[in-house]
Design a protein around this motif. Structure first.
Motif, short mmCIF file in Angstrom:
data_model
loop_
_atom_site.label_atom_id
_atom_site.label_comp_id
_atom_site.label_asym_id
_atom_site.label_seq_id
_atom_site.Cartn_x
_atom_site.Cartn_y
_atom_site.Cartn_z
N ILE A 17 52.30 -19.77 -70.01
CA ILE A 17 52.82 -18.77 -68.90
C ILE A 17 54.36 -19.63 -68.25
N LYS A 19 57.54 -19.97 -65.97
CA LYS A 19 57.89 -20.10 -64.68
C LYS A 19 58.03 -18.94 -63.83
N TRP A 22 54.67 -17.34 -63.41
CA TRP A 22 53.97 -17.94 -62.39
C TRP A 22 54.40 -17.79 -60.93
N ALA A 220 45.89 -23.44 -71.13
CA ALA A 220 47.23 -22.83 -70.92
C ALA A 220 48.42 -23.92 -70.75
N TYR A 222 51.66 -24.07 -68.61
CA TYR A 222 52.16 -23.31 -67.34
C TYR A 222 52.88 -24.30 -66.58
N PRO A 236 57.06 -25.27 -68.09
CA PRO A 236 55.75 -25.43 -69.06
C PRO A 236 56.03 -26.14 -70.27
#
Length: 238
Positions: A17, A19, A22, A220, A222, A236
């Protein structure tokens, strides 16, 4: 197949994921300012920052759930224990609410234990022995856990200089951390008597954040928050 290769395959199978993704998800989460203000006030009240609580109340309009005047009294009790003035602390807490100690034998024992520690710290050996025999020994006979604590404390008297005790579990009774532990226990009891949470909510939420991130790490990659002070999102790991 080597464990290294297996680890690399597991790592590569994790969802990544970015940035940007997110931050977009975070922006969609709506948190009311009033809820954040109550969280801050809860922390200030529970930890005893009375001046900050008063200023925050004035600036934000957030009402505390207890009388801020009681914070000063509670902090005076806490400070007395932290300074080794246990008798003074007991008098102050009894002035606040005598039922706090009357209904909590474990807390009262720990305060008496702290009084004994302070006597030993001051080198008052005879007074310490007399106090242990008259005030703590009878309670130890009624409670095995109290007896073990008493024996651990009295062990300090086996040394001319208690600070030279080689047994860590015994010597640590002289650390300021022991005073802080007793002060925190008393502080929590006072808060409970005032129908207030004994622990602030903010640290619990931070612990929950750490736990949630650890759980998510398995599924994940992330932007983690490793810097809790500044809440900085890290890039991440891919």
């Amino acid at each position: 197949m080597s464990m290294v290769h297996i680890g690399m395959m597991q790592s590569s199978s994790k969802k990544v994921i970015t940035k940007e993704e997110w931050e977009k998800k975070l922006s969609e989460v709506k948190i009311r300012k009033e809820d954040m203000n109550r969280l801050v006030m809860n922390f200030l009240v529970t930890e005893g920052y009375v001046e900050a609580a008063e200023k925050f109340q004035h600036e934000s309009g957030t009402q505390p759930d207890i009388d801020l005047g009681t914070i000063t009294d509670r902090m005076a009790v806490r400070k007395a224990v932290q300074c080794g003035q246990v008798e003074d602390a007991i008098e102050k807490v009894n002035d606040l609410n005598p039922e706090i100690l009357d209904t909590n034998p474990q807390l009262f024992f720990h305060l008496q234990q702290q009084r004994l520690i302070e006597l030993i710290r001051a080198g008052k050996v005879e007074e310490a022995l007399e106090f242990a025999q008259e005030e703590l020994a009878p309670r130890g006979e009624e409670n095995h856990a109290f007896l073990e604590e008493l024996e651990r404390t009295v062990a300090l008297l086996a040394f001319d200089d208690a600070s030279t005790c080689p047994v860590k579990e015994v010597k640590e009774l002289l650390d300021n951390a022991q005073r802080q532990k007793t002060a925190s226990e008393l502080n929590a009891a006072i808060l409970t008597s005032q129908s207030h949470e004994k622990d602030p909510k903010l640290p619990s939420l931070l612990k929950m954040l750490i736990w949630a991130q650890n759980q998510l790490d398995e599924k994940a990659s992330y932007p983690r928050i490793n810097d809790l002070v500044n809440a900085t999102l890290e890039e991440p790991v891919t």
